[in-house]
Design an enzyme around this catalytic site. Structure first.
Site, PDB file in Angstrom:
ATOM      1  N   LYS A 130     111.654  12.673  51.457  1.00 10.60           N
ATOM      2  CA  LYS A 130     110.216  12.561  51.701  1.00 10.60           C
ATOM      3  C   LYS A 130     109.601  11.906  50.468  1.00 10.60           C
ATOM      4  O   LYS A 130     109.706  12.440  49.356  1.00 10.60           O
ATOM      5  CB  LYS A 130     109.616  13.953  51.928  1.00 10.60           C
ATOM      6  N   ALA A 149      99.778  18.096  55.286  1.00  8.27           N
ATOM      7  CA  ALA A 149      98.771  18.417  54.265  1.00  8.27           C
ATOM      8  C   ALA A 149      97.417  18.794  54.851  1.00  8.27           C
ATOM      9  O   ALA A 149      96.879  18.109  55.714  1.00  8.27           O
ATOM     10  CB  ALA A 149      98.577  17.291  53.275  1.00  8.27           C
ATOM     11  N   GLY A 150      96.901  19.890  54.357  1.00 10.09           N
ATOM     12  CA  GLY A 150      95.547  20.308  54.683  1.00 10.09           C
ATOM     13  C   GLY A 150      95.442  21.230  55.886  1.00 10.09           C
ATOM     14  O   GLY A 150      94.366  21.746  56.170  1.00 10.09           O
ATOM     15  N   ASN A 161     102.612  24.192  54.350  1.00  8.32           N
ATOM     16  CA  ASN A 161     103.138  24.933  53.202  1.00  8.32           C
ATOM     17  C   ASN A 161     102.119  25.945  52.681  1.00  8.32           C
ATOM     18  O   ASN A 161     102.252  27.139  52.884  1.00  8.32           O
ATOM     19  CB  ASN A 161     103.557  23.963  52.094  1.00  8.32           C
ATOM     20  N   THR A 162     101.038  25.439  52.062  1.00 10.41           N
ATOM     21  CA  THR A 162     100.082  26.336  51.403  1.00 10.41           C
ATOM     22  C   THR A 162      99.582  27.447  52.324  1.00 10.41           C
ATOM     23  O   THR A 162      99.509  28.615  51.908  1.00 10.41           O
ATOM     24  CB  THR A 162      98.876  25.526  50.888  1.00 10.41           C
TER      25      THR A 162
END
Lengths: 259, 372
Positions: A95, A182-183, A204-205
């Site tokens: 990635k 993301a996000g 992830n987060t």
């Protein structure tokens, strides 16, 4: 089935391995997510085989490992990290993350394209992380990217899908899988991306810093499947006026043929 | 254009800010990407003290969102205490009659190997400023040795180097640069720096820019708490960060605010920074700069480090010695300042894990450092 490069996957949920409160919890969360593609930063992997715990030992076996080039600020650094990752993990999947901006962590389009082109030529299966830029997505496809991974909003913000219009164009035009990365802060964000027609999402987060990563992983797993099922079924048109869900008379013009 | 501190302007700004308490909740609930200078000043005002719990909670949320539940671990190695500066607060000052020592290459190698074998991969190399930095080749060799031994991240804290010296350190393999202004208050700065290259305030202040021009993309800055009024220092540092971020969008800045403590022959603090003040400052910086790594050294107590690590600190040193070497050969009489948190690495790791935090020893790849 999701097809990337020459491999197929049942799960359309990719998961990242950063920010977790422990490696054990990370490992359990990955299992709960049923993810088959797991990304890990090469810079977190201790190549020295020291005594400390190695993050790779906590990733479930049998999954496709997707090393990433987090930390790279230009194409040369990304290429260097990709080669180290291949040597260290044995996979040619990579990635590409080229992030020169330490504040919003937005990826560099020019060097991402350069690195992707070079690494495809070198035999890598390349999944580049990009801003939601439709032209860049096409340019990456042209040089052989295996997917494109546009962001929903700046990484780690949990702000959901803020790049909606551009994502729609990317999805419409793509001939390679589109992974919204993301996000995505809540399962409904992931479901929305899937309903739009994204081929997969990466989270992830939202799992790692959740109060209960295991349950949150389950939530995302269900949401991704739900969104995909709805997309395949075909989402109903939206309407500004109310329409009865059980029509009283299903043939409004039936009287015309009564004679 | 260089960055300048205008003392009267800073002082007037601090006085002018409306510190009405009702603002605090509004600031903490802000959905904006970052808060304004005025809001920052409100958060660090004395009037904000009763709201410290709320401020800390917001800081914690932002820390976890951006940095997750992992904490970087590093260790310092002091190379030399041979110093040609006279700074009234420092144990290494040229006037102090302490035994001087610069580790030889062999000693550096032995110390580094010992540290590496304990599991550390992230090292901070520190040296006193010798003769206007004429020993750059010595420092460069130390960086190269650390790289060779296998450290994955190498920080340099050697004073206000010039651009060419910074470039040499970078090319030798150092990926981050550390420079403290000590105090932004010019009058105080001149009073505590009596002799040596460090006496030049603006030269010190411009040191960060020179390091960046020399190639560093990660820079840690801060001030030494206790030399001047903390609000003055904090606003100056805030403006320095803003200036640097605007002019160097691709550089990562980190923050550290060490506090003055007892050093050999040193002055006592005229503006002591309390635990509450330090917590407030670091939290306010976190809320203003969510992306910024914040470091906290072992000169602070275990209790404070544990507390601040939950709130905003993202990187902790461990088992530190502030004497040249000290890990293999102990030289206590040479120390720059004394250590408070003396936990072993095993204990620190256990303590972090107990509260749901993951210690990270490696979060960088040495191959990204220097020339390749």
């Amino acid at each position: 089935m999701l097809k990337i490069g020459n491999k197929t996957f049942k799960s359309r949920l990719m998961v990242g391995t950063g920010k977790f409160s422990s490696l054990e919890l990370m490992g359990k969360t990955l299992i709960e997510s049923k993810s088959e593609i797991i990304t890990v930063s090469l810079r977190r992997i201790d190549l020295s085989q020291g005594d400390r715990r190695n993050i790779l030992d906590f990733i479930p076996s049998g999954v496709q490992l997707l090393p990433n080039t987090s930390g790279a600020r230009n194409a040369d650094e990304a290429i260097k990290l990709a080669k180290l990752a291949r040597a260290a993990t044995g996979t040619n999947w990579i990635k590409i993350e080229v992030v020169p901006d330490p504040h919003y962590l937005l990826p560099d389009p020019i060097d991402t394209l350069r690195a992707t082109e070079a690494l495809v030529k070198d035999g890598f299966t390349v999944l580049p992380y990009i801003n939601a830029d439709p032209v860049l997505a096409k340019r990456l496809e042209d040089v052989g990217a295996a997917t494109v991974m546009p962001l929903g909003s700046p990484i780690g913000t949990n702000r959901g899908i803020k790049t909606l219009e551009m994502l729609k164009i990317i999805i419409e035009q793509a001939r390679v899988p589109v992974v919204v990365d993301a996000g995505l802060g809540r399962p409904s964000d992931a479901a929305m991306a899937m309903e739009l027609g994204a081929d997969a999402v990466l989270v992830n987060t939202a799992m790692a810093v959740s109060n209960n990563p295991l349950e949150m992983a389950k939530g995302f797993e269900l949401a991704v499947r739900a969104g995909r099922i709805a997309y395949v079924a075909g989402l109903p048109k939206t309407n500004t006026q109310a329409t009865p869900s059980s029509p009283i008379d299903s043939h409004l013009t039936g009287f015309l043929s009564n004679n | 254009m260089t960055f300048k501190i205008f003392t009267e302007d800073i002082e007037a700004r601090i006085k002018s800010v409306n510190k009405g308490n009702t603002n605090i909740s509004h600031i903490l609930n802000s959905k904006k990407h970052s808060i304004s200078e005025e809001e920052f000043l409100t958060l660090i005002s004395e009037e904000a003290n009763p709201y410290i719990e709320k401020i800390a909670l917001r800081a914690k949320q932002l820390t976890e969102l951006r940095h997750g539940l992992v904490k970087g671990i590093y260790i310092p190695l002091y190379l030399s205490n041979i110093c040609h500066n006279d700074c009234t607060y420092c144990g290494f000052s040229i006037k102090n009659k302490v035994r001087r020592k610069a580790l030889t290459a062999e000693e550096i190698s032995i110390e580094l190997t010992n540290i590496y074998n304990r599991g550390y991969r992230n090292i901070l190399l520190v040296s006193a400023e010798r003769n206007g930095f004429s020993d750059i080749d010595y420092l460069k060799s130390a960086v190269a040795l650390a790289k060779k031994i296998g450290f994955q991240s190498i920080a340099s804290e050697f004073g206000a180097v010039d651009t060419e010296q910074a470039s040499k350190l970078k090319r030798a393999g150092s990926d981050s640069f550390v420079l403290y202004q000590e105090t932004f208050h010019v009058e105080t700065y001149n009073r505590v720096h009596l002799f040596g290259l460090k006496k030049e305030y603006q030269h010190r202040l411009d040191g960060v820019t020179r390091a960046i021009e020399g190639g560093f993309q990660k820079v840690t800055l801060g001030f030494l708490g206790g030399l001047a009024d903390y609000q003055f220092e904090a606003l100056s540092l805030y403006r320095h960060f803003k200036y640097l971020q605007l002019n160097h969008w691709d550089v990562q800045f980190s923050l550290s605010i060490p506090r003055l403590n007892d050093a050999e022959g040193a002055i006592k603090s005229s503006y002591p920074v309390s635990d509450l003040t330090l917590t407030k400052l670091l939290s306010a910086f976190r809320i203003s700069f969510p992306e910024m790594p914040i470091l906290l050294s072992t000169r602070e107590s275990k209790e404070l480090r544990d507390g601040l690590t939950q709130i905003c600190v993202t990187s902790l040193s461990c088992e530190s010695k502030t004497t040249p070497g000290g890990y293999v050969q102990s030289n206590e009489e040479l120390e720059q300042f004394s250590i408070d948190d003396t936990r072993s690495l095993t204990t620190l790791v256990n303590d972090l894990e107990k509260v749901g935090l993951e210690p990270v020893f490696k979060d960088w790849q040495i191959d990204l450092n220097g020339e390749f």
